[in-house]
Structure formats: structure tokens, C-alpha cells
Design a protein around this motif. Structure first.
Motif, PDB file in Angstrom:
ATOM      1  N   THR A 133      26.213 -27.796 -16.158  1.00  0.00           N
ATOM      2  CA  THR A 133      26.083 -29.035 -16.928  1.00  0.00           C
ATOM      3  C   THR A 133      26.587 -28.792 -18.349  1.00  0.00           C
ATOM      4  OG1 THR A 133      24.180 -29.790 -15.632  1.00  0.00           O
ATOM      5  CG2 THR A 133      24.465 -30.759 -17.817  1.00  0.00           C
ATOM      6  N   LEU A 134      27.421 -29.708 -18.853  1.00  0.00           N
ATOM      7  CA  LEU A 134      27.988 -29.606 -20.195  1.00  0.00           C
ATOM      8  C   LEU A 134      27.776 -30.919 -20.945  1.00  0.00           C
ATOM      9  CD1 LEU A 134      31.431 -27.898 -19.398  1.00  0.00           C
ATOM     10  CD2 LEU A 134      29.386 -26.797 -20.338  1.00  0.00           C
ATOM     11  N   THR A 135      27.542 -30.814 -22.251  1.00  0.00           N
ATOM     12  CA  THR A 135      27.343 -31.990 -23.103  1.00  0.00           C
ATOM     13  C   THR A 135      28.365 -31.981 -24.230  1.00  0.00           C
ATOM     14  OG1 THR A 135      24.965 -31.954 -22.640  1.00  0.00           O
ATOM     15  CG2 THR A 135      25.701 -33.289 -24.508  1.00  0.00           C
ATOM     16  N   THR A 136      28.993 -33.116 -24.482  1.00  0.00           N
ATOM     17  CA  THR A 136      30.011 -33.220 -25.527  1.00  0.00           C
ATOM     18  C   THR A 136      29.370 -33.332 -26.900  1.00  0.00           C
ATOM     19  OG1 THR A 136      30.126 -35.636 -25.564  1.00  0.00           O
ATOM     20  CG2 THR A 136      31.479 -34.497 -23.913  1.00  0.00           C
ATOM     21  N   GLU A 137      30.195 -33.200 -27.912  1.00  0.00           N
ATOM     22  CA  GLU A 137      29.788 -33.535 -29.264  1.00  0.00           C
ATOM     23  C   GLU A 137      29.754 -35.061 -29.396  1.00  0.00           C
ATOM     24  OE1 GLU A 137      32.791 -31.763 -31.649  1.00  0.00           O
ATOM     25  OE2 GLU A 137      32.038 -29.712 -31.385  1.00  0.00           O
ATOM     26  N   LEU A 138      29.223 -35.550 -30.506  1.00  0.00           N
ATOM     27  CA  LEU A 138      29.217 -36.981 -30.774  1.00  0.00           C
ATOM     28  C   LEU A 138      30.660 -37.464 -30.952  1.00  0.00           C
ATOM     29  CD1 LEU A 138      27.269 -39.366 -31.251  1.00  0.00           C
ATOM     30  CD2 LEU A 138      27.409 -38.857 -33.690  1.00  0.00           C
ATOM     31  N   HIS A 139      31.002 -38.559 -30.267  1.00  0.00           N
ATOM     32  CA  HIS A 139      32.380 -39.059 -30.283  1.00  0.00           C
ATOM     33  C   HIS A 139      32.376 -40.569 -30.482  1.00  0.00           C
ATOM     34  CE1 HIS A 139      36.643 -39.226 -29.286  1.00  0.00           C
ATOM     35  NE2 HIS A 139      36.384 -40.203 -28.441  1.00  0.00           N
ATOM     36  N   SER A 140      33.360 -41.061 -31.220  1.00  0.00           N
ATOM     37  CA  SER A 140      33.518 -42.505 -31.408  1.00  0.00           C
ATOM     38  C   SER A 140      34.509 -43.042 -30.386  1.00  0.00           C
ATOM     39  CB  SER A 140      34.000 -42.813 -32.831  1.00  0.00           C
ATOM     40  OG  SER A 140      32.995 -42.534 -33.774  1.00  0.00           O
ATOM     41  N   PHE A 141      34.016 -43.810 -29.445  1.00  0.00           N
ATOM     42  CA  PHE A 141      34.855 -44.371 -28.393  1.00  0.00           C
ATOM     43  C   PHE A 141      35.425 -45.721 -28.839  1.00  0.00           C
ATOM     44  CE2 PHE A 141      32.160 -41.462 -26.072  1.00  0.00           C
ATOM     45  CZ  PHE A 141      32.970 -40.970 -25.055  1.00  0.00           C
ATOM     46  N   THR A 142      36.713 -45.909 -28.651  1.00  0.00           N
ATOM     47  CA  THR A 142      37.351 -47.213 -28.837  1.00  0.00           C
ATOM     48  C   THR A 142      38.153 -47.553 -27.584  1.00  0.00           C
ATOM     49  OG1 THR A 142      39.142 -46.096 -30.019  1.00  0.00           O
ATOM     50  CG2 THR A 142      37.441 -47.161 -31.358  1.00  0.00           C
ATOM     51  N   ALA A 143      39.243 -46.825 -27.366  1.00  0.00           N
ATOM     52  CA  ALA A 143      40.054 -47.020 -26.162  1.00  0.00           C
ATOM     53  C   ALA A 143      40.268 -45.708 -25.414  1.00  0.00           C
ATOM     54  CB  ALA A 143      41.407 -47.636 -26.517  1.00  0.00           C
ATOM     55  N   THR A 156      28.713 -34.175  -5.934  1.00  0.00           N
ATOM     56  CA  THR A 156      28.395 -35.296  -6.825  1.00  0.00           C
ATOM     57  C   THR A 156      28.313 -34.802  -8.266  1.00  0.00           C
ATOM     58  OG1 THR A 156      27.158 -36.439  -5.089  1.00  0.00           O
ATOM     59  CG2 THR A 156      26.742 -37.124  -7.366  1.00  0.00           C
ATOM     60  N   ILE A 157      28.884 -35.582  -9.164  1.00  0.00           N
ATOM     61  CA  ILE A 157      28.795 -35.332 -10.603  1.00  0.00           C
ATOM     62  C   ILE A 157      27.955 -36.449 -11.238  1.00  0.00           C
ATOM     63  CG2 ILE A 157      30.069 -35.213 -12.781  1.00  0.00           C
ATOM     64  CD1 ILE A 157      32.446 -34.114 -11.211  1.00  0.00           C
ATOM     65  N   ARG A 158      26.996 -36.051 -12.044  1.00  0.00           N
ATOM     66  CA  ARG A 158      26.209 -37.038 -12.799  1.00  0.00           C
ATOM     67  C   ARG A 158      26.748 -37.113 -14.222  1.00  0.00           C
ATOM     68  NH1 ARG A 158      19.796 -38.298 -13.382  1.00  0.00           N
ATOM     69  NH2 ARG A 158      19.797 -38.926 -15.559  1.00  0.00           N
ATOM     70  N   CYS A 159      26.960 -38.335 -14.684  1.00  0.00           N
ATOM     71  CA  CYS A 159      27.442 -38.576 -16.044  1.00  0.00           C
ATOM     72  C   CYS A 159      26.366 -39.335 -16.812  1.00  0.00           C
ATOM     73  CB  CYS A 159      28.741 -39.384 -16.011  1.00  0.00           C
ATOM     74  SG  CYS A 159      29.305 -39.939 -17.634  1.00  0.00           S
ATOM     75  N   ASP A 160      25.789 -38.692 -17.814  1.00  0.00           N
ATOM     76  CA  ASP A 160      24.806 -39.342 -18.685  1.00  0.00           C
ATOM     77  C   ASP A 160      25.499 -39.775 -19.971  1.00  0.00           C
ATOM     78  OD1 ASP A 160      21.758 -38.895 -17.764  1.00  0.00           O
ATOM     79  OD2 ASP A 160      23.008 -37.248 -17.047  1.00  0.00           O
ATOM     80  N   VAL A 161      25.321 -41.023 -20.357  1.00  0.00           N
ATOM     81  CA  VAL A 161      25.904 -41.557 -21.581  1.00  0.00           C
ATOM     82  C   VAL A 161      24.774 -41.829 -22.566  1.00  0.00           C
ATOM     83  CG1 VAL A 161      27.376 -43.339 -22.586  1.00  0.00           C
ATOM     84  CG2 VAL A 161      27.719 -42.636 -20.205  1.00  0.00           C
ATOM     85  N   ILE A 162      24.829 -41.199 -23.733  1.00  0.00           N
ATOM     86  CA  ILE A 162      23.813 -41.386 -24.771  1.00  0.00           C
ATOM     87  C   ILE A 162      24.482 -42.077 -25.954  1.00  0.00           C
ATOM     88  CG2 ILE A 162      22.088 -40.272 -26.229  1.00  0.00           C
ATOM     89  CD1 ILE A 162      23.572 -38.189 -23.498  1.00  0.00           C
ATOM     90  N   ILE A 163      24.240 -43.371 -26.093  1.00  0.00           N
ATOM     91  CA  ILE A 163      24.862 -44.167 -27.142  1.00  0.00           C
ATOM     92  C   ILE A 163      23.952 -44.200 -28.364  1.00  0.00           C
ATOM     93  CG2 ILE A 163      25.712 -46.460 -27.779  1.00  0.00           C
ATOM     94  CD1 ILE A 163      26.300 -46.939 -24.818  1.00  0.00           C
ATOM     95  N   TYR A 164      24.524 -43.889 -29.519  1.00  0.00           N
ATOM     96  CA  TYR A 164      23.765 -43.883 -30.767  1.00  0.00           C
ATOM     97  C   TYR A 164      23.926 -45.238 -31.458  1.00  0.00           C
ATOM     98  CZ  TYR A 164      23.000 -38.921 -30.178  1.00  0.00           C
ATOM     99  OH  TYR A 164      22.595 -37.706 -29.698  1.00  0.00           O
ATOM    100  N   LYS A 165      22.819 -45.910 -31.639  1.00  0.00           N
ATOM    101  CA  LYS A 165      22.855 -47.208 -32.304  1.00  0.00           C
ATOM    102  C   LYS A 165      23.256 -47.031 -33.766  1.00  0.00           C
ATOM    103  CE  LYS A 165      19.160 -49.323 -29.540  1.00  0.00           C
ATOM    104  NZ  LYS A 165      17.806 -49.936 -29.611  1.00  0.00           N
ATOM    105  N   GLU A 166      23.913 -48.048 -34.291  1.00  0.00           N
ATOM    106  CA  GLU A 166      24.307 -48.026 -35.697  1.00  0.00           C
ATOM    107  C   GLU A 166      23.061 -47.994 -36.574  1.00  0.00           C
ATOM    108  OE1 GLU A 166      26.800 -50.766 -38.908  1.00  0.00           O
ATOM    109  OE2 GLU A 166      26.688 -51.336 -36.800  1.00  0.00           O
ATOM    110  N   VAL A 167      23.049 -47.068 -37.519  1.00  0.00           N
ATOM    111  CA  VAL A 167      21.914 -46.988 -38.444  1.00  0.00           C
ATOM    112  C   VAL A 167      21.914 -48.229 -39.326  1.00  0.00           C
ATOM    113  CG1 VAL A 167      20.845 -45.666 -40.304  1.00  0.00           C
ATOM    114  CG2 VAL A 167      22.006 -44.474 -38.434  1.00  0.00           C
ATOM    115  N   ARG A 168      20.780 -48.880 -39.399  1.00  0.00           N
ATOM    116  CA  ARG A 168      20.713 -50.127 -40.165  1.00  0.00           C
ATOM    117  C   ARG A 168      19.376 -50.186 -40.898  1.00  0.00           C
ATOM    118  NH1 ARG A 168      19.141 -50.894 -35.027  1.00  0.00           N
ATOM    119  NH2 ARG A 168      17.371 -52.252 -34.611  1.00  0.00           N
TER     120      ARG A 168
END
Length: 358
Positions: free
Chosen positions: A113-123, A149-161
Motif C-alpha cells: 500500500t502506498l500513499t501520495t503526497e498532497l496534490h492539487s487536481f484539476t485535469a 483487486t486494488i483499493r483506491c482511497d481518496v482523501i480530499i482536503y476541504k478549503e480552509v475557511r
């Protein structure tokens, strides 16, 4: 001006208070990508990929790109894997992605299992060009019958407000209606109906039951009331614990705590009870819960239940689990599979046709 005519002066005092908070948080979700016919996917040349179906996390569509022979010549000995937006995002979405090979219980294998760094997705996508060395995958115990089977977990960081958190002059606590109704059930104050369930007596309040279930309403105040004049009503084909849990939901709008080893079976019974008493919210809660509890020991009985009670989402989740040959082989050894073949032969044929057609 006389003293009697002097103007009256009043002093008004007002209180002002304010507060604010810096708010941050995450939204998470996951997707399971089944690779069936792995050896055939390896026929693709390096740099070519296969896309998953789109899935939703955080209100946005995503896809997974699977490169069986790496995304570039330098990574030709690896499986490359990337998360990509399912559509272009108007504003960047900051997220981390975790990819993991899963075992038969659909749990990620920590060593794979590997986890990416924080990334800004657009396209564009983001992931791992060297997710797993292909020869390591070829020898893995988790590659069974040419399927993994590969499991993909997506952790979205909400905009700080910043939010206004001004305190009102009077602090109003959150609703505790469910607590009072729960106490009403526990104390039995004013109870006017008793149910006999497998020899056990359970008391309740007709008006509460009628407000929560159309079936109870018809039984007590509608077309069925002639048969419900007795203060003791016999309940057939239901365990006392299930009926008690049903009462708990009726009074508190929540499921009670359940032992982990008994949870799947109890939620199955609760779904049946919800359908029996036309409690659609409870039925959906149980269907959603069962989708997360599918494994080798529960898949067959859950599929039969989904077919009998018209739970399409749950049925599809069971089908997706059983389409993997290794999972199906294991499930076929269970008593639940015999149960499924006896009471739902049509759905078994449907499953087999999907497997043959893939």
C-alpha cells in the motif's frame, strides 16, 4: 417647563459578542478496482492504460488509470496506477491518494500500500509509476485465478475557511427528542400494547408505532384495527432481539450498538423487519450498512436477501464481489451458497451469466 412636563430619559444597554473559527477537514471515499484476466491485460504495450468506471468522492467524479506494463519505458517492469479527475475541475481539488493491493476480505495489504503526497487536481492525474513490480505481483498470493483487486482511497482536503461563530445570548442545546423517546421505551410509562415474540413480552405505545410505520398505523387505527384490539399481539417469524432493535429504531431513529461478529446477521434481520413494516429509511440504512459487510461468509446470504427485498444497490455490490473467481470459489464452499441456490436460482443464473460474459 414644569417638573411634571420634563422629558423622561431612558438608558438602553445592549450586549455584543462575537467569535470566529478557522475550519479545516477532509472528505474520504474509496473505490475497488477489480482486475479480472490480469494475464490478458499484460498484452498491452508499455504506456497504454485501461480506465476504471467513474466513481464519486466529495461530490466529484474520478477515474483510475491502470498501466499493466508501466506508463513509460523506464517503468516497463512495474504496474503504474494513477487517480485522474473524471471531468475537469473548475477549481483545484487538494487530495491525497492511497493505493493498495487487497486481500480476499477486501482489506489493503500494508506491505503493498502506498500513499501520495498532497496534490492539487484539476485535469491531470497523480499516482505511482512504480506502484508494484510486475514479477512481485505475478508471485503474490493475492493474485488468484488471474484476478486481483486494488483499493483506491481518496482523501480530499476541504478549503480552509473562516466561519462566524458568534455566540447567541441564549445557548440552545441540540435536540434531545430521541433521548426522551428512548426513555419512554425503557420505562414503559403509558405503554398500551404488548407484543409476544417467541415467548418474550415486549411493551410499547400504539401512537408512537403508528407514527413511524404505515403497517402499524393500519394495524392500530386503520383497516386492520379489528384484528389488533387485543392488548397482546403475537409476532411470528421474528427473534425477540430483532424486534427489540426495531423498537429501538422506532423510538430513537438510530440502530443500537451491535457485536462486531454478529453485526452482519443482525442487520440482515433488521432489513427484513424494515421491509415487513414499510420503514423505508431503516431499510436504506440497513442496505447501506450491508454493502460494507460483504465478505466470503456473508456474500451469498446477503445476495439472497437483496433479491427477495428488491435492494438493487446491495444486489449489485454482492454481484461485484462474486464476479471475482477466487471470491466465488470460496463462497461456494459456504452454507449460504446452498441457501442461495435453493431459494433464488434465478439470481444464481444471472450471476453465472455475468461471469461467462466478462
Amino acid at each position: 417647563m414644569s417638573a411634571a412636563e420634563a422629558p423622561i430619559s431612558r438608558v438602553y444597554r445592549s450586549r455584543s459578542r462575537s467569535a470566529s473559527a478557522i475550519v479545516a477537514g477532509t472528505v474520504t471515499g474509496h473505490h475497488l478496482l477489480n482486475i479480472e484476466g490480469y494475464s490478458h491485460t499484460k498484452e498491452l504495450p508499455t504506456g497504454q492504460y485501461i480506465k476504471s468506471r467513474p466513481f464519486m468522492v466529495g461530490g466529484r467524479l474520478w477515474r483510475i488509470k491502470y498501466y499493466p506494463n508501466g506508463d513509460r519505458p523506464a517503468k516497463a517492469d512495474y504496474v503504474s496506477i494513477y487517480l485522474i479527475p473524471g471531468e475537469s475541475f473548475a477549481q483545484p481539488v487538494k487530495a491525497r491518494v492511497r493505493f493498495g493491493l487487497v486481500d480476499l476480505a477486501r482489506k489493503p495489504v500494508p506491505s503493498q500500500t502506498l500513499t501520495t503526497e498532497l496534490h492539487s487536481f484539476t485535469a491531470n492525474g497523480f499516482g505511482f509509476a512504480d506502484f508494484m513490480e510486475r514479477k512481485e505481483l505475478d508471485m503474490s498470493e493475492h493474485l488468484v485465478n488471474d484476478c486481483f483487486t486494488i483499493r483506491c482511497d481518496v482523501i480530499i482536503y476541504k478549503e480552509v475557511r473562516t466561519e462566524d461563530r458568534s455566540s447567541p445570548l441564549v445557548m440552545v442545546p441540540p435536540s434531545d427528542l430521541h433521548v426522551h423517546f428512548g426513555d419512554l421505551l425503557a420505562t414503559k410509562d403509558g405503554a398500551d400494547v404488548t407484543f409476544q415474540v417467541a415467548g418474550e413480552m415486549i411493551t410499547a405505545h400504539r401512537c408512537v408505532l403508528a407514527a413511524r410505520s404505515p403497517v402499524f398505523k393500519a394495524q392500530f387505527f386503520g383497516s386492520m384495527k379489528e384484528g389488533a384490539k387485543s392488548h397482546c399481539i403475537q409476532i411470528e417469524d421474528m427473534m425477540p432481539e430483532v424486534f427489540k432493535n426495531l423498537m429501538h429504531f422506532i423510538y430513537t431513529d438510530s440502530l443500537p450498538e451491535m457485536k462486531e461478529q454478529e453485526e452482519a446477521v443482525m442487520v440482515q434481520h433488521m432489513l427484513e423487519a424494515a421491509d415487513r413494516y414499510d420503514m423505508q429509511r431503516l431499510k436504506l440504512i440497513c442496505e447501506d450498512k450491508l454493502c460494507t459487510l460483504i465478505n466470503v461468509s456473508t456474500a451469498a446470504t446477503t445476495l439472497a436477501l437483496a433479491e427477495q427485498h428488491s435492494c438493487d444497490v446491495l444486489k449489485q455490490a454482492c454481484m461485484d464481489f462474486l464476479k471475482c473467481p477466487v471470491a466465488l470459489d470460496a463462497v461456494m464452499e459456504t452454507d449460504g451458497f446452498d441457501h442461495l441456490s435453493k431459494i433464488c436460482p434465478a439470481v444464481l443464473k444471472e450471476l453465472m451469466s455475468k461471469i461467462v460474459a466478462r
